[in-house]
Design a protein around this motif. Sequence first.
Motif, PDB file in Angstrom:
ATOM      1  N   GLY A  35       0.759  -0.954   0.207  1.00 25.65           N
ATOM      2  CA  GLY A  35       0.144   0.124  -0.127  1.00 25.65           C
ATOM      3  C   GLY A  35       0.567   1.083  -0.043  1.00 25.65           C
ATOM      4  N   TYR A  36       2.389   1.407   0.024  1.00 24.30           N
ATOM      5  CA  TYR A  36       3.271   1.992  -0.266  1.00 24.30           C
ATOM      6  C   TYR A  36       4.526   1.810  -0.084  1.00 24.30           C
ATOM      7  CZ  TYR A  36       4.200   0.793   4.914  1.00 24.30           C
ATOM      8  OH  TYR A  36       4.658  -0.114   5.183  1.00 24.30           O
ATOM      9  N   ALA A  37       4.804   3.185  -0.967  1.00 22.94           N
ATOM     10  CA  ALA A  37       6.548   2.318  -1.566  1.00 22.94           C
ATOM     11  C   ALA A  37       7.577   1.783  -0.334  1.00 22.94           C
ATOM     12  CB  ALA A  37       7.450   3.944  -1.618  1.00 22.94           C
ATOM     13  N   GLY A  38       7.287   1.584   0.824  1.00 30.54           N
ATOM     14  CA  GLY A  38       7.851   0.934   1.522  1.00 30.54           C
ATOM     15  C   GLY A  38       8.438   1.176   3.280  1.00 30.54           C
ATOM     16  N   ASP A  39       9.760  -0.299   3.207  1.00 30.26           N
ATOM     17  CA  ASP A  39       9.961   0.803   4.950  1.00 30.26           C
ATOM     18  C   ASP A  39      11.152   0.834   4.642  1.00 30.26           C
ATOM     19  OD1 ASP A  39       7.605  -0.389   6.577  1.00 30.26           O
ATOM     20  OD2 ASP A  39       7.810  -1.763   5.842  1.00 30.26           O
ATOM     21  N   VAL A  40      11.906   2.652   5.620  1.00 30.74           N
ATOM     22  CA  VAL A  40      13.469   1.891   5.804  1.00 30.74           C
ATOM     23  C   VAL A  40      13.855   2.274   6.921  1.00 30.74           C
ATOM     24  CG1 VAL A  40      13.029   2.859   3.074  1.00 30.74           C
ATOM     25  CG2 VAL A  40      12.669   4.972   5.237  1.00 30.74           C
ATOM     26  N   SER A  41      15.183   1.758   7.145  1.00 31.14           N
ATOM     27  CA  SER A  41      15.817   1.750   8.269  1.00 31.14           C
ATOM     28  C   SER A  41      15.697   3.170   8.857  1.00 31.14           C
ATOM     29  CB  SER A  41      16.877   1.159   8.332  1.00 31.14           C
ATOM     30  OG  SER A  41      18.323   1.787   7.610  1.00 31.14           O
ATOM     31  N   PRO A  42      16.224   3.571   9.972  1.00 26.66           N
ATOM     32  CA  PRO A  42      15.713   5.148  10.888  1.00 26.66           C
ATOM     33  C   PRO A  42      17.627   5.384   9.458  1.00 26.66           C
ATOM     34  CG  PRO A  42      15.423   3.524  12.780  1.00 26.66           C
ATOM     35  CD  PRO A  42      15.820   2.981  11.421  1.00 26.66           C
ATOM     36  N   ALA A  43      18.335   5.001  10.280  1.00 29.50           N
ATOM     37  CA  ALA A  43      19.452   5.719   9.449  1.00 29.50           C
ATOM     38  C   ALA A  43      19.733   5.797   7.621  1.00 29.50           C
ATOM     39  CB  ALA A  43      20.589   4.191   9.398  1.00 29.50           C
ATOM     40  N   LEU A  44      18.494   5.070   6.548  1.00 32.55           N
ATOM     41  CA  LEU A  44      18.682   5.569   5.632  1.00 32.55           C
ATOM     42  C   LEU A  44      17.846   6.512   5.241  1.00 32.55           C
ATOM     43  CD1 LEU A  44      18.645   4.474   2.937  1.00 32.55           C
ATOM     44  CD2 LEU A  44      16.644   2.943   2.839  1.00 32.55           C
ATOM     45  N   ALA A  45      16.398   6.444   6.332  1.00 37.01           N
ATOM     46  CA  ALA A  45      15.796   7.591   6.397  1.00 37.01           C
ATOM     47  C   ALA A  45      16.399   8.584   6.808  1.00 37.01           C
ATOM     48  CB  ALA A  45      14.683   8.122   7.212  1.00 37.01           C
ATOM     49  N   ALA A 117      -0.018   4.175   8.359  1.00 33.64           N
ATOM     50  CA  ALA A 117      -1.457   4.532   8.023  1.00 33.64           C
ATOM     51  C   ALA A 117      -1.074   5.537   7.039  1.00 33.64           C
ATOM     52  CB  ALA A 117      -2.249   5.032   9.230  1.00 33.64           C
ATOM     53  N   ALA A 118       0.163   6.408   7.715  1.00 32.48           N
ATOM     54  CA  ALA A 118      -0.253   7.617   6.591  1.00 32.48           C
ATOM     55  C   ALA A 118       0.492   7.333   5.680  1.00 32.48           C
ATOM     56  CB  ALA A 118       1.142   8.799   7.662  1.00 32.48           C
ATOM     57  N   ALA A 119       1.208   7.117   5.903  1.00 36.08           N
ATOM     58  CA  ALA A 119       2.205   6.573   4.381  1.00 36.08           C
ATOM     59  C   ALA A 119       1.019   5.810   3.634  1.00 36.08           C
ATOM     60  CB  ALA A 119       3.997   4.943   4.681  1.00 36.08           C
ATOM     61  N   LYS A 120       0.483   5.002   3.602  1.00 37.19           N
ATOM     62  CA  LYS A 120      -0.935   4.352   2.487  1.00 37.19           C
ATOM     63  C   LYS A 120      -1.880   5.694   2.425  1.00 37.19           C
ATOM     64  CE  LYS A 120      -1.302  -0.049   5.012  1.00 37.19           C
ATOM     65  NZ  LYS A 120      -2.175  -1.330   5.407  1.00 37.19           N
ATOM     66  N   ARG A 121      -1.856   6.602   2.747  1.00 36.22           N
ATOM     67  CA  ARG A 121      -2.903   7.681   3.023  1.00 36.22           C
ATOM     68  C   ARG A 121      -2.452   8.530   1.620  1.00 36.22           C
ATOM     69  NH1 ARG A 121      -6.991   9.250   0.150  1.00 36.22           N
ATOM     70  NH2 ARG A 121      -7.303  11.613   0.580  1.00 36.22           N
ATOM     71  N   ALA A 122      -0.747   8.587   1.941  1.00 34.83           N
ATOM     72  CA  ALA A 122       0.019   9.786   1.284  1.00 34.83           C
ATOM     73  C   ALA A 122      -0.064   8.763  -0.486  1.00 34.83           C
ATOM     74  CB  ALA A 122       1.470   9.287   1.733  1.00 34.83           C
ATOM     75  N   ALA A 123       0.272   7.419  -0.392  1.00 31.31           N
ATOM     76  CA  ALA A 123       0.626   6.629  -1.248  1.00 31.31           C
ATOM     77  C   ALA A 123      -1.125   7.065  -2.583  1.00 31.31           C
ATOM     78  CB  ALA A 123       0.468   4.888  -0.792  1.00 31.31           C
ATOM     79  N   GLU A 124      -2.360   6.738  -1.976  1.00 35.33           N
ATOM     80  CA  GLU A 124      -3.322   7.060  -2.034  1.00 35.33           C
ATOM     81  C   GLU A 124      -3.600   8.471  -2.119  1.00 35.33           C
ATOM     82  OE1 GLU A 124      -6.055   6.423   1.233  1.00 35.33           O
ATOM     83  OE2 GLU A 124      -6.138   3.761   0.312  1.00 35.33           O
TER      84      GLU A 124
END
Length: 162
Positions: A35-45, A117-124
């Motif tokens: 439902g969104y682009a992906g999960d990233v580690s804190p370091a990558l973020a 939840a916010a990432a899914k909404r952003a993707a929408e």
Amino acid sequence: MPRPKRMDEAVPANLQSGLGHAAAVADAAPRPASGYAGDVSPALAAQWFADGRAVLVDVRTDAEREWVGFVPGAVPVAWKQWPGMALNPDFDSALRAAVPAGGKVLLLCRSGVRSVAAAKRAAELGIEAYNILEGFEGDPDADAHRNRKGGWRHRGLPWRQN
């Protein structure tokens, strides 16, 4: 539905992250998500944010940012509002204003639940959105204390407190 015995059982993205207690690798690739682009580690973020490759949006409440701490330069756009934790009716417009057209957004909350939840909404909304695994404070440890088991602060990434 029974309640999880430990809070980290309630945050599936964190359990599946593979980060556990090991230090996050800054050049690790995003992990696939539904439902969104992906999960990233804190370091990558932190790396993407520092390099200007993505906008970091903190979806925690104003009270959380004020009392617990915040990431300098992150855009505050609460997903839910205190008190009562009702959805923020201005979330969509504030997110669109924060992220340039065609840009990426990194979403941060306390532990990685609201940010999913916010990432899914952003993707929408057509925004390339990533959830930051572990959130700002990470999952609670065996004594129900945060900031000892993962999270932006625990990993020594830039943050401030008022």
